[in-house]
Design a protein around this motif. Structure first.
Motif, PDB file in Angstrom:
ATOM      1  N   GLY A 124       0.832  -1.074   0.152  1.00 45.89           N
ATOM      2  CA  GLY A 124      -0.147  -0.102   0.125  1.00 45.89           C
ATOM      3  C   GLY A 124       0.578   1.381  -0.104  1.00 45.89           C
ATOM      4  N   ARG A 125       1.961   1.218  -0.074  1.00 42.89           N
ATOM      5  CA  ARG A 125       2.840   2.315  -0.042  1.00 42.89           C
ATOM      6  C   ARG A 125       3.017   2.913  -1.349  1.00 42.89           C
ATOM      7  N   LYS A 126       3.186   4.228  -1.376  1.00 40.49           N
ATOM      8  CA  LYS A 126       3.438   4.820  -2.748  1.00 40.49           C
ATOM      9  C   LYS A 126       4.858   4.340  -3.287  1.00 40.49           C
ATOM     10  N   SER A 127       4.971   4.217  -4.708  1.00 40.01           N
ATOM     11  CA  SER A 127       6.160   3.597  -5.414  1.00 40.01           C
ATOM     12  C   SER A 127       7.358   4.553  -4.953  1.00 40.01           C
ATOM     13  N   SER A 128       8.389   3.793  -4.430  1.00 33.31           N
ATOM     14  CA  SER A 128       9.540   4.428  -3.954  1.00 33.31           C
ATOM     15  C   SER A 128      10.565   3.468  -3.790  1.00 33.31           C
ATOM     16  N   ASN A 129      11.832   3.552  -4.205  1.00 35.44           N
ATOM     17  CA  ASN A 129      12.943   2.586  -4.119  1.00 35.44           C
ATOM     18  C   ASN A 129      13.572   2.827  -2.717  1.00 35.44           C
ATOM     19  N   ARG A 130      13.183   3.930  -1.956  1.00 41.65           N
ATOM     20  CA  ARG A 130      13.666   4.329  -0.460  1.00 41.65           C
ATOM     21  C   ARG A 130      13.305   3.314   0.285  1.00 41.65           C
ATOM     22  N   LYS A 131      13.946   2.695   1.227  1.00 40.09           N
ATOM     23  CA  LYS A 131      13.562   1.711   2.254  1.00 40.09           C
ATOM     24  C   LYS A 131      13.028   2.438   3.291  1.00 40.09           C
ATOM     25  N   LEU A 132      12.278   1.827   4.192  1.00 38.85           N
ATOM     26  CA  LEU A 132      11.667   2.506   5.346  1.00 38.85           C
ATOM     27  C   LEU A 132      12.989   2.395   6.497  1.00 38.85           C
ATOM     28  N   THR A 133      12.945   3.434   7.255  1.00 42.41           N
ATOM     29  CA  THR A 133      13.784   3.703   8.310  1.00 42.41           C
ATOM     30  C   THR A 133      13.182   3.570   9.390  1.00 42.41           C
ATOM     31  N   ALA A 134      14.048   3.264  10.544  1.00 40.52           N
ATOM     32  CA  ALA A 134      13.478   3.331  11.726  1.00 40.52           C
ATOM     33  C   ALA A 134      12.642   4.508  12.560  1.00 40.52           C
ATOM     34  N   SER A 135      13.026   5.780  11.892  1.00 40.34           N
ATOM     35  CA  SER A 135      12.350   6.836  12.023  1.00 40.34           C
ATOM     36  C   SER A 135      10.939   6.950  11.363  1.00 40.34           C
ATOM     37  N   ASP A 136      10.833   6.352  10.094  1.00 42.32           N
ATOM     38  CA  ASP A 136       9.787   6.245   9.441  1.00 42.32           C
ATOM     39  C   ASP A 136       8.855   5.435   9.983  1.00 42.32           C
ATOM     40  N   LEU A 137       9.251   4.370  10.451  1.00 44.08           N
ATOM     41  CA  LEU A 137       8.038   3.178  11.186  1.00 44.08           C
ATOM     42  C   LEU A 137       7.780   3.988  12.344  1.00 44.08           C
ATOM     43  N   MET A 138       8.508   4.860  13.183  1.00 41.01           N
ATOM     44  CA  MET A 138       8.059   5.421  14.348  1.00 41.01           C
ATOM     45  C   MET A 138       6.944   6.513  13.978  1.00 41.01           C
ATOM     46  N   GLN A 139       7.022   7.191  12.863  1.00 44.38           N
ATOM     47  CA  GLN A 139       6.175   8.163  12.410  1.00 44.38           C
ATOM     48  C   GLN A 139       4.999   7.568  12.244  1.00 44.38           C
ATOM     49  N   VAL A 140       4.853   6.163  11.465  1.00 42.60           N
ATOM     50  CA  VAL A 140       3.877   5.408  11.013  1.00 42.60           C
ATOM     51  C   VAL A 140       3.223   5.266  12.456  1.00 42.60           C
ATOM     52  N   TYR A 141       3.900   4.777  13.081  1.00 42.88           N
ATOM     53  CA  TYR A 141       3.484   3.972  14.420  1.00 42.88           C
ATOM     54  C   TYR A 141       2.616   5.029  15.261  1.00 42.88           C
TER      55      TYR A 141
END
Length: 108
Positions: A28-45
């Motif tokens: 469900g994520r928008k197309s991006s070659n960038r991997k999720l970081t710990a910071s990204d996961l924290m923001q989503v959480y």
């Protein structure tokens, strides 16, 4: 009749089309070659936790409103004039769930 589409072939076509649109690993994520970081996961959480807190607030507010309405209907049903009005209007019945709540048969 080569142009006839059977139910099985239609479902097969739908599944193939769905598989193309849902590439593995996107979830469900928008197309991006960038991997999720710990910071990204924290923001989503944190965003999802805030959504849950808001849902709980809305639920509590709705529960309070429901309790108010049930109590108001109980009071009205104790008034003989109101009951006469309901009978005159042909409104002698009410939904079973509401009647059960008014009778106190439903736990909150």
């Amino acid at each position: 009749m080569p142009n006839v589409l059977t139910t099985d072939s239609f479902l097969d076509l739908r599944m193939r089309g769905r598989n193309k649109s849902m590439r593995a690993g996107k979830l469900g994520r928008k197309s991006s070659n960038r991997k999720l970081t710990a910071s990204d996961l924290m923001q989503v959480y944190q965003r999802e936790a805030e959504k849950q807190r808001l849902l709980v607030k809305k639920s509590d507010f709705t529960q309070t409103r429901l309790l108010f309405i049930v109590e108001a209907i109980k009071d009205l049903l104790g008034d003989e004039g109101f009951l006469t009005l309901l009978r005159a209007e042909g409104l002698e019945t009410m939904p079973r769930a509401l009647a059960m709540r008014i009778a106190g048969d439903v736990d909150d």
